[in-house]
Design a protein around this motif. Sequence first.
Motif, PDB file in Angstrom:
ATOM      1  N   GLU A 151       0.828  -1.101   0.208  1.00  0.00           N
ATOM      2  CA  GLU A 151       0.031   0.074  -0.069  1.00  0.00           C
ATOM      3  C   GLU A 151       0.829   1.456   0.077  1.00  0.00           C
ATOM      4  O   GLU A 151       0.286   2.445   0.024  1.00  0.00           O
ATOM      5  N   ILE A 152       2.135   0.921  -0.049  1.00  0.00           N
ATOM      6  CA  ILE A 152       3.132   2.134   0.282  1.00  0.00           C
ATOM      7  C   ILE A 152       3.544   2.757  -1.155  1.00  0.00           C
ATOM      8  O   ILE A 152       4.360   1.860  -1.621  1.00  0.00           O
ATOM      9  N   VAL A 153       3.345   3.981  -1.379  1.00  0.00           N
ATOM     10  CA  VAL A 153       4.001   4.576  -2.559  1.00  0.00           C
ATOM     11  C   VAL A 153       5.374   5.087  -2.402  1.00  0.00           C
ATOM     12  O   VAL A 153       6.192   5.004  -3.108  1.00  0.00           O
ATOM     13  N   GLU A 154       5.379   5.715  -1.370  1.00  0.00           N
ATOM     14  CA  GLU A 154       7.080   6.226  -0.917  1.00  0.00           C
ATOM     15  C   GLU A 154       6.944   6.692   0.520  1.00  0.00           C
ATOM     16  O   GLU A 154       6.097   7.072   1.310  1.00  0.00           O
ATOM     17  N   VAL A 155       8.299   6.852   0.968  1.00  0.00           N
ATOM     18  CA  VAL A 155       8.383   7.116   2.454  1.00  0.00           C
ATOM     19  C   VAL A 155       9.699   8.167   2.306  1.00  0.00           C
ATOM     20  O   VAL A 155      10.485   8.164   1.384  1.00  0.00           O
ATOM     21  N   ILE A 156       9.480   9.382   2.909  1.00  0.00           N
ATOM     22  CA  ILE A 156      10.271  10.344   3.094  1.00  0.00           C
ATOM     23  C   ILE A 156      10.691  10.566   4.425  1.00  0.00           C
ATOM     24  O   ILE A 156       9.901  10.890   5.327  1.00  0.00           O
ATOM     25  N   PHE A 157      12.037  10.380   4.657  1.00  0.00           N
ATOM     26  CA  PHE A 157      12.618  10.505   5.947  1.00  0.00           C
ATOM     27  C   PHE A 157      12.969  12.043   6.454  1.00  0.00           C
ATOM     28  O   PHE A 157      13.358  12.710   5.829  1.00  0.00           O
ATOM     29  N   GLY A 158      12.459  12.390   7.781  1.00  0.00           N
ATOM     30  CA  GLY A 158      12.471  13.732   7.918  1.00  0.00           C
ATOM     31  C   GLY A 158      13.661  13.989   9.008  1.00  0.00           C
ATOM     32  O   GLY A 158      14.481  14.866   8.940  1.00  0.00           O
ATOM     33  N   ASP A 159      13.650  12.944   9.676  1.00  0.00           N
ATOM     34  CA  ASP A 159      14.570  12.967  11.123  1.00  0.00           C
ATOM     35  C   ASP A 159      16.084  12.553  10.428  1.00  0.00           C
ATOM     36  O   ASP A 159      16.125  11.111  10.683  1.00  0.00           O
ATOM     37  N   VAL A 160      16.959  13.135   9.776  1.00  0.00           N
ATOM     38  CA  VAL A 160      17.937  12.668   9.129  1.00  0.00           C
ATOM     39  C   VAL A 160      19.477  13.355   9.729  1.00  0.00           C
ATOM     40  O   VAL A 160      19.362  14.318  10.222  1.00  0.00           O
ATOM     41  N   PRO A 161      20.673  12.636   9.900  1.00  0.00           N
ATOM     42  CA  PRO A 161      21.762  13.243  10.322  1.00  0.00           C
ATOM     43  C   PRO A 161      22.086  14.335   9.290  1.00  0.00           C
ATOM     44  O   PRO A 161      21.548  14.313   8.141  1.00  0.00           O
ATOM     45  N   PRO A 162      22.913  15.500   9.568  1.00  0.00           N
ATOM     46  CA  PRO A 162      23.235  16.352   8.752  1.00  0.00           C
ATOM     47  C   PRO A 162      23.901  16.008   7.496  1.00  0.00           C
ATOM     48  O   PRO A 162      23.896  16.452   6.562  1.00  0.00           O
ATOM     49  N   ALA A 163      24.713  14.728   7.642  1.00  0.00           N
ATOM     50  CA  ALA A 163      25.568  14.288   6.493  1.00  0.00           C
ATOM     51  C   ALA A 163      24.533  13.742   5.457  1.00  0.00           C
ATOM     52  O   ALA A 163      24.977  13.828   4.228  1.00  0.00           O
ATOM     53  N   PHE A 164      23.525  13.214   5.983  1.00  0.00           N
ATOM     54  CA  PHE A 164      22.260  12.948   4.774  1.00  0.00           C
ATOM     55  C   PHE A 164      21.905  13.926   4.023  1.00  0.00           C
ATOM     56  O   PHE A 164      21.803  14.016   2.830  1.00  0.00           O
ATOM     57  N   THR A 165      21.680  15.094   4.704  1.00  0.00           N
ATOM     58  CA  THR A 165      21.195  16.272   3.944  1.00  0.00           C
ATOM     59  C   THR A 165      22.245  16.729   3.211  1.00  0.00           C
ATOM     60  O   THR A 165      22.048  17.295   1.876  1.00  0.00           O
ATOM     61  N   GLU A 166      23.652  16.828   3.562  1.00  0.00           N
ATOM     62  CA  GLU A 166      24.609  17.531   2.740  1.00  0.00           C
ATOM     63  C   GLU A 166      24.844  16.473   1.513  1.00  0.00           C
ATOM     64  O   GLU A 166      25.021  17.041   0.615  1.00  0.00           O
ATOM     65  N   ALA A 167      24.636  15.004   1.711  1.00  0.00           N
ATOM     66  CA  ALA A 167      24.879  14.136   0.594  1.00  0.00           C
ATOM     67  C   ALA A 167      24.034  14.579  -0.486  1.00  0.00           C
ATOM     68  O   ALA A 167      24.294  14.627  -1.714  1.00  0.00           O
ATOM     69  N   ARG A 168      22.612  14.946  -0.166  1.00  0.00           N
ATOM     70  CA  ARG A 168      21.661  15.216  -1.219  1.00  0.00           C
ATOM     71  C   ARG A 168      22.000  16.247  -2.016  1.00  0.00           C
ATOM     72  O   ARG A 168      21.643  16.516  -3.245  1.00  0.00           O
ATOM     73  N   ARG A 169      22.328  17.423  -1.120  1.00  0.00           N
ATOM     74  CA  ARG A 169      22.780  18.608  -1.632  1.00  0.00           C
ATOM     75  C   ARG A 169      23.715  18.615  -2.668  1.00  0.00           C
ATOM     76  O   ARG A 169      23.780  19.202  -3.945  1.00  0.00           O
ATOM     77  N   TYR A 170      24.831  17.928  -2.158  1.00  0.00           N
ATOM     78  CA  TYR A 170      26.110  17.669  -3.389  1.00  0.00           C
ATOM     79  C   TYR A 170      25.653  16.746  -4.449  1.00  0.00           C
ATOM     80  O   TYR A 170      26.001  17.071  -5.713  1.00  0.00           O
ATOM     81  N   LEU A 171      24.568  16.007  -4.249  1.00  0.00           N
ATOM     82  CA  LEU A 171      24.209  15.148  -5.531  1.00  0.00           C
ATOM     83  C   LEU A 171      23.483  16.021  -6.342  1.00  0.00           C
ATOM     84  O   LEU A 171      23.493  15.904  -7.596  1.00  0.00           O
ATOM     85  N   ALA A 172      22.323  16.933  -5.852  1.00  0.00           N
ATOM     86  CA  ALA A 172      22.077  17.845  -6.787  1.00  0.00           C
ATOM     87  C   ALA A 172      22.782  18.816  -7.657  1.00  0.00           C
ATOM     88  O   ALA A 172      22.454  19.126  -8.718  1.00  0.00           O
ATOM     89  N   ARG A 173      23.749  19.173  -7.037  1.00  0.00           N
ATOM     90  CA  ARG A 173      24.918  19.717  -7.740  1.00  0.00           C
ATOM     91  C   ARG A 173      25.846  19.139  -8.771  1.00  0.00           C
ATOM     92  O   ARG A 173      26.497  19.604  -9.351  1.00  0.00           O
ATOM     93  N   GLY A 174      25.688  17.771  -8.706  1.00  0.00           N
ATOM     94  CA  GLY A 174      26.459  16.971  -9.361  1.00  0.00           C
ATOM     95  C   GLY A 174      27.842  16.720  -8.911  1.00  0.00           C
ATOM     96  O   GLY A 174      28.888  16.430  -9.728  1.00  0.00           O
ATOM     97  N   ASP A 175      28.042  17.224  -7.727  1.00  0.00           N
ATOM     98  CA  ASP A 175      29.271  16.799  -6.936  1.00  0.00           C
ATOM     99  C   ASP A 175      29.067  15.225  -6.289  1.00  0.00           C
ATOM    100  O   ASP A 175      29.135  14.971  -5.137  1.00  0.00           O
ATOM    101  N   PHE A 176      29.410  14.234  -7.201  1.00  0.00           N
ATOM    102  CA  PHE A 176      29.237  12.872  -6.809  1.00  0.00           C
ATOM    103  C   PHE A 176      30.168  12.251  -5.673  1.00  0.00           C
ATOM    104  O   PHE A 176      29.908  11.772  -4.941  1.00  0.00           O
ATOM    105  N   GLU A 177      31.445  12.919  -5.823  1.00  0.00           N
ATOM    106  CA  GLU A 177      32.642  12.409  -4.975  1.00  0.00           C
ATOM    107  C   GLU A 177      31.972  12.773  -3.685  1.00  0.00           C
ATOM    108  O   GLU A 177      31.836  12.177  -2.402  1.00  0.00           O
ATOM    109  N   SER A 178      31.812  14.324  -3.484  1.00  0.00           N
ATOM    110  CA  SER A 178      31.304  14.484  -2.182  1.00  0.00           C
ATOM    111  C   SER A 178      30.058  13.905  -1.629  1.00  0.00           C
ATOM    112  O   SER A 178      30.075  13.645  -0.245  1.00  0.00           O
ATOM    113  N   SER A 179      29.267  13.570  -2.570  1.00  0.00           N
ATOM    114  CA  SER A 179      27.843  13.252  -1.995  1.00  0.00           C
ATOM    115  C   SER A 179      27.985  11.754  -1.554  1.00  0.00           C
ATOM    116  O   SER A 179      27.620  11.218  -0.754  1.00  0.00           O
TER     117      SER A 179
END
Length: 455
Positions: A151-179
Amino acid sequence: MACARPYRYHRPLSPESFTVEAPHRVTSSSLRRPYAGPTPARLVRRAAGALGVVTLLATNAVAASAVTAAPAATAAPATTAAPATTAAPVTPRVVAVNVVAGQAAKSDQVFRIDPRSGKIVTIKGRVEQHGLERVVITRRDDKEGRYDTSEIVEVIFGDVPPAFTEARRYLARGDFESSVARFRVAAGDASARPVVQGRARLGAAEALMEWGATDPTRFREAAEEAERFISSFADDRNIPVARALLGRAQVLAGEGAKGAATLEALFKTGQAGTLGYPRTLTLQAGLDGTNAYLAAGKVAEARALSDELVSALAAVSRDGMDAAALAHLDALTEVASLNTGFISLAENKGDRAESAFRAQVVALKTNAGRNAARLGLGESLLQQSKYREAMLVLAAASALTYTSPDREARAQLGLGLAYRGLGQASDAKACLERVQRVYGATPAAALAAEALKTL
């Protein structure tokens, strides 16, 4: 005959992959970034939409962690050794998605289809279990909600460590090494919940898949990260997606037979009715596994898997499917029906394959089927050294296959080889270099690199 048709793909908004025929939206950024392969998580969302609500209830292998932005790998090798699928693969990149940077809310969000109304509802709280059979969330009212994974379409985790948020930011910028580096930090953060640690581990694999589009050595790393996720989080809802990513990564890392076996195993797990394994994803894995076996020269294995796949597709009940669901299933069925022609090509029976593909270009009804048949016809002509006719057919296949990066890459590769056969080295080089530049996360890229050495 031009090889420089503008690239018309964009990075998917979330992890997904391996779909037979589904349109991509074009954005300004899509013309700047090379195709990084179809992504398994996005596959599940696209497959869910394609097979309708009934199938959607069984297609939830992807637990993305928020709005994402990029693909991951899947598909068929070029020239004449594999059936034409689509991409979707992957890529293919299964991108973990985190909440938008700066978002204040820390609650997780679970998007669930209400079985009674068929509508998607959002449940906020804290995810306690994220398994293949069920997702458990403690809601904001402190009551526990237990839901079938179907029944589940998707899960979005809200309570995540700072490194997780930073990884997503780097990925969006195309900085894969840092991500990748930050995802790995998040995966090892002892303060993070196990469900988040797992999503970060898979996120590292996804980022490596995207990085592999420009640095093929990263595909092996992606496979290693996927294996680590699978072994450490064996009951996670994303296991089917991770297995699809693993098979794709192994193929792109040059381990075609191993990747084929991985994909075959995923297909058979789905056929066994294992809970949590989306039907569309596992059927596509059967098609991709057939491709990989052919590319690795394992014709007998390819034929056996293809036969099982065709039987499985024929057994799928169409009752209750809407028009979009039926169209998707028909496309997948027609593409799979072409496997016999590609098997003939792998056996160097180009004349037999040519006759079959010529008939199928006319007889098949879906765009996916006709375009795949057109690619097969071009490759059969190429195998028989009918370079000029092959050039015309493959140019058409390339122009008409804008929804399948893998198939377009194969057509571009074949077009380059046809030009080479005609002695038009500069045109051949342009096509082959474009395959490398734009489609680095498809099996055709490695074949293009080898072909360039002969010019």
